[in-house]
Design a protein around this motif. Sequence first.
Motif, short mmCIF file in Angstrom:
data_model
loop_
_atom_site.label_atom_id
_atom_site.label_comp_id
_atom_site.label_asym_id
_atom_site.label_seq_id
_atom_site.Cartn_x
_atom_site.Cartn_y
_atom_site.Cartn_z
N GLY A 81 0.79 -1.22 0.00
CA GLY A 81 0.00 0.00 0.00
C GLY A 81 0.82 1.27 0.00
O GLY A 81 0.35 2.33 -0.41
N CYS A 82 2.06 1.17 0.46
CA CYS A 82 2.93 2.35 0.57
C CYS A 82 3.99 2.40 -0.52
O CYS A 82 4.87 3.27 -0.49
CB CYS A 82 3.61 2.36 1.94
N SER A 83 3.95 1.49 -1.50
CA SER A 83 5.03 1.39 -2.48
C SER A 83 4.69 2.11 -3.77
O SER A 83 3.51 2.36 -4.09
CB SER A 83 5.30 -0.09 -2.78
N ASP A 84 5.74 2.43 -4.53
CA ASP A 84 5.53 2.99 -5.86
C ASP A 84 5.29 1.84 -6.84
O ASP A 84 5.29 0.67 -6.45
CB ASP A 84 6.72 3.85 -6.29
N VAL A 85 5.09 2.15 -8.11
CA VAL A 85 4.71 1.14 -9.10
C VAL A 85 5.77 0.04 -9.21
O VAL A 85 5.45 -1.16 -9.20
CB VAL A 85 4.48 1.79 -10.48
N ALA A 86 7.04 0.42 -9.30
CA ALA A 86 8.11 -0.56 -9.46
C ALA A 86 8.24 -1.46 -8.23
O ALA A 86 8.37 -2.68 -8.36
CB ALA A 86 9.43 0.14 -9.74
N GLU A 87 8.19 -0.84 -7.05
CA GLU A 87 8.32 -1.61 -5.82
C GLU A 87 7.11 -2.50 -5.61
O GLU A 87 7.23 -3.63 -5.14
CB GLU A 87 8.48 -0.66 -4.63
N ARG A 88 5.94 -2.03 -6.00
CA ARG A 88 4.73 -2.83 -5.85
C ARG A 88 4.82 -4.10 -6.69
O ARG A 88 4.44 -5.17 -6.24
CB ARG A 88 3.49 -2.03 -6.26
N ALA A 89 5.34 -3.98 -7.89
CA ALA A 89 5.49 -5.17 -8.75
C ALA A 89 6.41 -6.19 -8.10
O ALA A 89 6.15 -7.39 -8.13
CB ALA A 89 6.02 -4.74 -10.11
N ARG A 90 7.51 -5.71 -7.52
CA ARG A 90 8.46 -6.63 -6.88
C ARG A 90 7.83 -7.29 -5.66
O ARG A 90 7.99 -8.49 -5.44
CB ARG A 90 9.72 -5.86 -6.46
N LEU A 91 7.09 -6.51 -4.87
CA LEU A 91 6.47 -7.06 -3.68
C LEU A 91 5.35 -8.03 -4.03
O LEU A 91 5.16 -9.05 -3.38
CB LEU A 91 5.92 -5.92 -2.80
N PHE A 92 4.57 -7.69 -5.07
CA PHE A 92 3.48 -8.57 -5.48
C PHE A 92 4.02 -9.93 -5.91
O PHE A 92 3.43 -10.97 -5.60
CB PHE A 92 2.69 -7.93 -6.63
N ALA A 93 5.16 -9.93 -6.59
CA ALA A 93 5.77 -11.19 -7.02
C ALA A 93 6.23 -12.02 -5.84
O ALA A 93 6.45 -13.23 -5.98
CB ALA A 93 6.95 -10.89 -7.94
N ARG A 94 6.36 -11.41 -4.68
CA ARG A 94 6.82 -12.12 -3.48
C ARG A 94 5.68 -12.83 -2.76
O ARG A 94 5.92 -13.63 -1.84
CB ARG A 94 7.49 -11.12 -2.53
N LEU A 95 4.44 -12.58 -3.13
CA LEU A 95 3.29 -13.15 -2.40
C LEU A 95 3.36 -14.66 -2.22
O LEU A 95 3.05 -15.16 -1.13
CB LEU A 95 1.98 -12.74 -3.07
#
Length: 232
Positions: A81-95
């Motif tokens: 929720g606090c990430s930018d677009v690039a960081e969100r993609a990396r975090l989403f891949a970590r699910l």
Amino acid sequence: MSGSPSSIVRQMRLSRQLTMAGFADLAGVPVSTISRIESGKIEPTVAMLARIAQAAGFQYESVVTEMGSDQPYADILERLGCSDVAERARLFARLPSVALTAPVASRLGLRRVAIPGNLTTAVEMLQNQGHSPIVSSIEAVVGSVDPIRSFVPLVYVNDPDQASGFEAAGGHPFQTMLLLPTTDNVRRWERNEHEVSMVCQEWGWLDAMASPGRQGDIARDDFQMKWKQHGG
């Protein structure tokens, strides 16, 4: 889990079915740190061992035990929720890796029951009894409880033991529903879909991938397929 620090770290990693790189990413340490700990080249401090354990969904005191908590889910969703677009993609891949840190079968208060007819009927029963059901798993991902899409649907309620009218689950997985106590974390990520309370899609993915048996396997495969379709 017990033994030397190197053995404990290796046991934690293997129990979550993670590579050294994946485990290091969760713990927020370099891959070389995990490698050197497991090989016995460095001795981690108690604080570092506790931090690594918590990131993997365990708690370390004198031995490592299951945390039995959904806190790893809340942590990753907060970061999303606090990430930018690039960081969100990396975090989403970590699910998928995060899902391994909080197995549904290890959560505190889990109750397995038989589904009375279908999931829609079960949710209505729980609503009428005042248990404030919050639907998770694949149903939360697609935003619908009809028809049943999960092998083992998961629903959060105030107190699973107080839900009446449900028989104990039998041997057929398609007739089983999992009930878990609603936590503050679950309430925070709750949404309403067609007058049914559900967790957010990301939480639904986590629970689906963390569920036992074929539910988890198929959810992970489906997640990877959709992630690739979106350029992951």
